[in-house]
Write a protein that holds these residues in place. Sequence first.
Motif, PDB file in Angstrom:
ATOM      1  N   GLY A  76      38.374  23.795  26.834  1.00 15.05           N
ATOM      2  CA  GLY A  76      39.491  23.949  27.762  1.00 15.05           C
ATOM      3  C   GLY A  76      40.570  24.836  27.164  1.00 15.05           C
ATOM      4  O   GLY A  76      41.171  25.682  27.844  1.00 15.05           O
ATOM      5  N   ARG A  77      40.808  24.678  25.863  1.00 14.48           N
ATOM      6  CA  ARG A  77      41.817  25.474  25.182  1.00 14.48           C
ATOM      7  C   ARG A  77      41.421  26.951  25.187  1.00 14.48           C
ATOM      8  O   ARG A  77      42.221  27.821  25.497  1.00 14.48           O
ATOM      9  N   ARG A  78      40.148  27.200  24.868  1.00 13.12           N
ATOM     10  CA  ARG A  78      39.704  28.597  24.836  1.00 13.12           C
ATOM     11  C   ARG A  78      39.832  29.244  26.211  1.00 13.12           C
ATOM     12  O   ARG A  78      40.261  30.376  26.338  1.00 13.12           O
ATOM     13  N   MET A  79      39.418  28.482  27.241  1.00 11.27           N
ATOM     14  CA  MET A  79      39.456  29.042  28.592  1.00 11.27           C
ATOM     15  C   MET A  79      40.896  29.374  28.969  1.00 11.27           C
ATOM     16  O   MET A  79      41.160  30.350  29.653  1.00 11.27           O
ATOM     17  N   GLU A  80      41.816  28.528  28.506  1.00 13.57           N
ATOM     18  CA  GLU A  80      43.206  28.736  28.886  1.00 13.57           C
ATOM     19  C   GLU A  80      43.819  29.895  28.113  1.00 13.57           C
ATOM     20  O   GLU A  80      44.660  30.622  28.641  1.00 13.57           O
ATOM     21  N   LEU A  81      43.402  30.071  26.863  1.00 12.70           N
ATOM     22  CA  LEU A  81      44.098  31.039  26.019  1.00 12.70           C
ATOM     23  C   LEU A  81      43.412  32.400  25.928  1.00 12.70           C
ATOM     24  O   LEU A  81      44.041  33.376  25.548  1.00 12.70           O
ATOM     25  N   SER A  82      42.120  32.457  26.280  1.00 11.03           N
ATOM     26  CA  SER A  82      41.440  33.747  26.120  1.00 11.03           C
ATOM     27  C   SER A  82      41.847  34.690  27.233  1.00 11.03           C
ATOM     28  O   SER A  82      42.019  34.288  28.371  1.00 11.03           O
ATOM     29  N   ASP A  83      41.932  35.935  26.873  1.00 16.12           N
ATOM     30  CA  ASP A  83      42.160  36.937  27.904  1.00 16.12           C
ATOM     31  C   ASP A  83      40.791  37.371  28.391  1.00 16.12           C
ATOM     32  O   ASP A  83      40.073  38.087  27.713  1.00 16.12           O
ATOM     33  N   VAL A  84      40.404  36.866  29.555  1.00 18.38           N
ATOM     34  CA  VAL A  84      39.056  37.171  30.025  1.00 18.38           C
ATOM     35  C   VAL A  84      39.078  38.173  31.178  1.00 18.38           C
ATOM     36  O   VAL A  84      38.089  38.338  31.871  1.00 18.38           O
ATOM     37  N   SER A  85      40.206  38.849  31.378  1.00 23.19           N
ATOM     38  CA  SER A  85      40.262  39.737  32.544  1.00 23.19           C
ATOM     39  C   SER A  85      39.244  40.868  32.431  1.00 23.19           C
ATOM     40  O   SER A  85      38.495  41.123  33.370  1.00 23.19           O
ATOM     41  N   ALA A  86      39.207  41.523  31.265  1.00 24.04           N
ATOM     42  CA  ALA A  86      38.257  42.629  31.123  1.00 24.04           C
ATOM     43  C   ALA A  86      36.813  42.136  31.208  1.00 24.04           C
ATOM     44  O   ALA A  86      36.026  42.682  31.978  1.00 24.04           O
ATOM     45  N   PRO A  87      36.441  41.069  30.441  1.00 23.82           N
ATOM     46  CA  PRO A  87      35.071  40.573  30.573  1.00 23.82           C
ATOM     47  C   PRO A  87      34.726  40.160  32.007  1.00 23.82           C
ATOM     48  O   PRO A  87      33.607  40.375  32.467  1.00 23.82           O
ATOM     49  N   THR A  88      35.692  39.560  32.716  1.00 23.71           N
ATOM     50  CA  THR A  88      35.399  39.115  34.076  1.00 23.71           C
ATOM     51  C   THR A  88      35.098  40.305  34.975  1.00 23.71           C
ATOM     52  O   THR A  88      34.146  40.290  35.760  1.00 23.71           O
ATOM     53  N   ILE A  89      35.905  41.353  34.820  1.00 28.12           N
ATOM     54  CA  ILE A  89      35.677  42.549  35.632  1.00 28.12           C
ATOM     55  C   ILE A  89      34.312  43.137  35.302  1.00 28.12           C
ATOM     56  O   ILE A  89      33.539  43.487  36.186  1.00 28.12           O
ATOM     57  N   LEU A  90      33.997  43.187  33.993  1.00 26.43           N
ATOM     58  CA  LEU A  90      32.698  43.728  33.591  1.00 26.43           C
ATOM     59  C   LEU A  90      31.559  42.888  34.168  1.00 26.43           C
ATOM     60  O   LEU A  90      30.553  43.416  34.622  1.00 26.43           O
ATOM     61  N   THR A  91      31.744  41.555  34.154  1.00 21.08           N
ATOM     62  CA  THR A  91      30.707  40.691  34.716  1.00 21.08           C
ATOM     63  C   THR A  91      30.485  41.006  36.180  1.00 21.08           C
ATOM     64  O   THR A  91      29.340  41.131  36.640  1.00 21.08           O
ATOM     65  N   ALA A  92      31.591  41.149  36.910  1.00 20.78           N
ATOM     66  CA  ALA A  92      31.455  41.473  38.329  1.00 20.78           C
ATOM     67  C   ALA A  92      30.691  42.782  38.494  1.00 20.78           C
ATOM     68  O   ALA A  92      29.790  42.893  39.333  1.00 20.78           O
ATOM     69  N   LEU A  93      31.001  43.766  37.651  1.00 23.71           N
ATOM     70  CA  LEU A  93      30.333  45.063  37.755  1.00 23.71           C
ATOM     71  C   LEU A  93      28.841  44.946  37.457  1.00 23.71           C
ATOM     72  O   LEU A  93      28.008  45.488  38.177  1.00 23.71           O
ATOM     73  N   VAL A  94      28.489  44.213  36.377  1.00 23.72           N
ATOM     74  CA  VAL A  94      27.057  44.132  36.053  1.00 23.72           C
ATOM     75  C   VAL A  94      26.302  43.341  37.102  1.00 23.72           C
ATOM     76  O   VAL A  94      25.137  43.607  37.361  1.00 23.72           O
ATOM     77  N   MET A  95      26.965  42.356  37.694  1.00 20.10           N
ATOM     78  CA  MET A  95      26.303  41.615  38.762  1.00 20.10           C
ATOM     79  C   MET A  95      25.985  42.565  39.911  1.00 20.10           C
ATOM     80  O   MET A  95      24.915  42.496  40.512  1.00 20.10           O
ATOM     81  N   LEU A  96      26.927  43.452  40.218  1.00 24.16           N
ATOM     82  CA  LEU A  96      26.683  44.443  41.269  1.00 24.16           C
ATOM     83  C   LEU A  96      25.489  45.318  40.907  1.00 24.16           C
ATOM     84  O   LEU A  96      24.644  45.618  41.745  1.00 24.16           O
ATOM     85  N   VAL A  97      25.440  45.725  39.631  1.00 15.63           N
ATOM     86  CA  VAL A  97      24.321  46.570  39.205  1.00 15.63           C
ATOM     87  C   VAL A  97      22.998  45.831  39.407  1.00 15.63           C
ATOM     88  O   VAL A  97      22.030  46.390  39.924  1.00 15.63           O
ATOM     89  N   LEU A  98      22.980  44.547  39.020  1.00 18.58           N
ATOM     90  CA  LEU A  98      21.750  43.772  39.184  1.00 18.58           C
ATOM     91  C   LEU A  98      21.380  43.647  40.659  1.00 18.58           C
ATOM     92  O   LEU A  98      20.217  43.791  41.037  1.00 18.58           O
ATOM     93  N   LEU A  99      22.398  43.391  41.466  1.00 16.68           N
ATOM     94  CA  LEU A  99      22.166  43.261  42.901  1.00 16.68           C
ATOM     95  C   LEU A  99      21.550  44.543  43.445  1.00 16.68           C
ATOM     96  O   LEU A  99      20.598  44.526  44.230  1.00 16.68           O
ATOM     97  N   MET A 100      22.082  45.688  42.974  1.00 13.09           N
ATOM     98  CA  MET A 100      21.562  46.977  43.421  1.00 13.09           C
ATOM     99  C   MET A 100      20.129  47.160  42.962  1.00 13.09           C
ATOM    100  O   MET A 100      19.287  47.656  43.705  1.00 13.09           O
ATOM    101  N   ALA A 101      19.876  46.774  41.707  1.00 10.44           N
ATOM    102  CA  ALA A 101      18.517  46.911  41.187  1.00 10.44           C
ATOM    103  C   ALA A 101      17.563  46.087  42.047  1.00 10.44           C
ATOM    104  O   ALA A 101      16.492  46.548  42.422  1.00 10.44           O
ATOM    105  N   CYS A 102      18.000  44.863  42.388  1.00 12.13           N
ATOM    106  CA  CYS A 102      17.147  43.994  43.194  1.00 12.13           C
ATOM    107  C   CYS A 102      16.933  44.597  44.578  1.00 12.13           C
ATOM    108  O   CYS A 102      15.818  44.570  45.111  1.00 12.13           O
TER     109      CYS A 102
END
Lengths: 108, 896
Positions: free
Chosen positions: B351-377
């Motif tokens: 819970g502490r890590r989730m609250e304190l980590s800056d996950v904005s960049a990783p989250t955006i990247l995750t969204a992008l790679v999910m799109l890539v996978l969706l496109m591949a599919c």
Amino acid sequence: MDQTNLLQGTLDMMILKSLALTQMHGLGIARRIEQITKGTFQVKPGSLFPALHRMEEEGWLAATWGESENNRRAKYYKLTAAGRRQLETETKRWGRISLAIARALEAN
Amino acid sequence: MSLRTRLASLLRNLFRRQHADQELDEEVRAYAALLADEKSKAGMSVEQARRSARIELGGVEQVKEQVREARAGHLLESFWRDLRIAIRGLRKKPGFTLVVVLSLALGIGANAAIFSLIDAMVFRPMPVPHAAAVIAIDTAASKLTRYGGSSYLDYVDFCARAKSFKSLTISQQMSVGMNATTAAPSSKPENIAALLVSANFFSALEVQPPIGRTFIPEEDQVPEKYPVAVISYSLWNRVFAKDPDVPGKLIKLNGHSFTIVGVAPKAFTGIDLFYRPDIFVPTMMSAQVMSDGADTLKQRSYRAFDIRGRLNPSVSVAQAQAEMNVIMSDLEKEHPESNKDNVAIVRTEMGRRMELSDVSAPTILTALVMLVLLMACANVASLLMARATSRLKETSTQLALGATRACLVRQFLTESAVLAALGGTAGILLADAAIKGFGAFVPNNGSAEGPAFRLDLRTLACVAIISMISVLLFGLAPAFMAVKDAWSAVMTTRSSASSSRNFSSIARRVLIGGQIALSVVLLIASGLFLKSFTHSQNIDLGFNPNHILLVTINPQLRGYSNDQATRFHEQLRQRVSGLPQVKSATVAARVPFLSGASWDLTIDGYTAPDGEKFLDISNNQVDPQYFSIMQIPILYGREFTANDTQKSPGVAVVNETLAKRYLTGEGDLSKALGRIIRLRDNAPIQIVGVAKDSSYGSMFDPPPPVFYLPYQQQGGPNATLVVRTESEPAIVIPAFRAEMSTLDAEIAPISVMKMTDLVSQRGLFLPRIVTMLGGAFGFVAMSLAAIGLYGVVSFMVSRRTQEIGIRMTLGAQRSEVLRMVLTNGLSLAAAGLVVGVAVALLATPLLRSILVGVSPWDPATFAAVAVVLIIATAVASWIPASRATHVDPMVALRHE
């Protein structure tokens, strides 16, 4: 009677019953079932063989190759100990079911 | 039936299939012969009897098939058969297989790489048993923040008063100089990551040592009494070559002898994802391993410890928090000078890590790679549909011969599963390469003080799940459609193109249109990243990083005292200054992007609006010429000179932001000169200069307030020589090292690097990685969309070959045919483009947090993407279109 009209499990019981006295080959079993049911059940090979193989895998039947009365090689099936137990269970179960159905039909 | 007989039949059926089949064949034929015998006995002729027996039997093969289906292992057997058919089919179409596997590999690989990155930064659990139950306590200096270290004395009170915790343990990170030559003669002195821990550290975390023991309570009760240490598995391996007799051996930490008592397990790499200590030392030995180590145990306001622990059974985090609130308010009453407004925050570790980590960049990247996978599919789905349509005849024949629909769907799905398995495997290889490639850009990757970015089992599990999901995503719909189409083809006896507007062809067009739209979104995102990255490279750092060499040395490693260390740096500075190619040299305790620290400061005449007594302010301790070497302009006053020594009055230089925020407001900055600041409540320090703002640790945030003190007055042992060279800094390194070994042959620098490398590695890490990945994804997405479009158009051409042939026979011009086909492809592209731009307009504002100097609606980027996409789709449609115009009418008319 058509194979599809056979009640689930009935064919197994018939086969077990027909093998109760002696070992027999496929055609023998089919004829024996015809005979003991006075022609009500005519078992076709399309249902007989799958049933035999399944029951062999279940361990109720054991198969050996032997010579038929007119000198043809044929596969003979006989009951195993597990098969005999299964016949007993099936017979009891069938007795209960037929009794229950008879009562249900008599009720008004 | 017993498991044994079941297994026996399964094995027999699978491995002696041929034998079992032969036997079955013989059995059924024997039946037929017996039946014929019976009939001829009843009076039929031999020929008649045989015929009649055959009829009654109903076909040897059918009976055999019915028996096979009743047998054990039937499903497995048919799976093997499907698998063989699938592999044979895929080998016959290597081009198709390659495109599909490549598409999937890109999608899956990108996901695996990003998952690894996020895992290394946030999600990898602490390597201890029952990691989910580990809790963390933070002490925050005000109710507004949710983060901060705790002090040793507060910790002691927590342990004595709190009832919620089964155990509480404390630790502090520090770097120590280790000399293990007495225990392992071949080793060299080096700087290692250490953790100061309470005696119960290992037992509280349920970590058992494979060699020796961990600490016992007596070893952590009296200051400086028991110099004992537990070493990490990696140190044991690296320095002691896994010597099982290592307990009892002596090593030196900062010049003090310590006895090794045990080795931590291999899996245990500490409690922080970014810090993997090599040695653990009891808190009571702090004076030996830290320069201000004695204070750390005595001062309640020295908040540098991390508290971890476990709750008592049946106590919730909320209950523990409530108890801690009471304890903290008691402590505030008892120690108002140090604990005013302090709060404790109880959270689970995760819970502490989730609250304190800056996950904005990783989250955006995750969204992008999910799109890539969706496109591949989507791509694979449309390729599979095309393939299914071209195999319509084959499938219809199979149906007509009695294959069930379920059986055909299963066959199609098996093919998809094989493709997914191949794609997943290729994806893992790709991810592994990508991780190794990107790992080089991650600061401190894999070292003791950085994230451990690697492909691990968790990632592999993730890839497996993604691959399975993608089978369902891309395989199921085409399978059902193919069988449905084939079924109707059987009914209408049409073997090739049914209607050109059937369901699956519309579905394909929608899929491709969607893919084009998605790739527009991804391309726009990566275009924005690229622009932002270019922009960030031109950001004014406030200093000139060119031609600067940085050499960081900690003489404490060799057991030097603080004063000896300062003297060493000064001597080295003088020697280096005289080298050829060196313009000048200075010493700094910290270097922008390399290190930083903030100290508690009071400013005479300034009271914080929130009543806080101390301001927590970034600082640096530098020698004369630091500002001129870094080319940071001094706006008012002077920089430090050789006259600012330990014996002279304390002086300071502050930056613009500090002066404006705390001293002068928007008024005359020169008024800051002469004002007094203090470290906590200590002796007065006079401000003698105001420097222009420069980057301190991040080039994207505005510069923080910074104060500078003379290194000679406030310097510590760990410092960096900042050398301005005439030209390329690397050429002075050999001479530099020679000077260093004349002073002390055994000393080794912690790091040697060029300032420009430092800035680009540390400062530009995030924008660089986002730009690289974003650019790669955008390109992949566009390629996938182009491949998809090419497939759709060439498929359409192949289906209309006959029509095109007729048109051309009747006199249609090549250009007309070309236009007809091109229009078909480009109208799809245009529709995709419009939808994609609309989605991008809605979505790109989400990227604002990681874009520098670029509007999320940058018109130039949008326009460029539109042009690139139109060109790509035009090429993808033109190739099959031009092929269509070269069709020989006679061939086309015979085409069926």
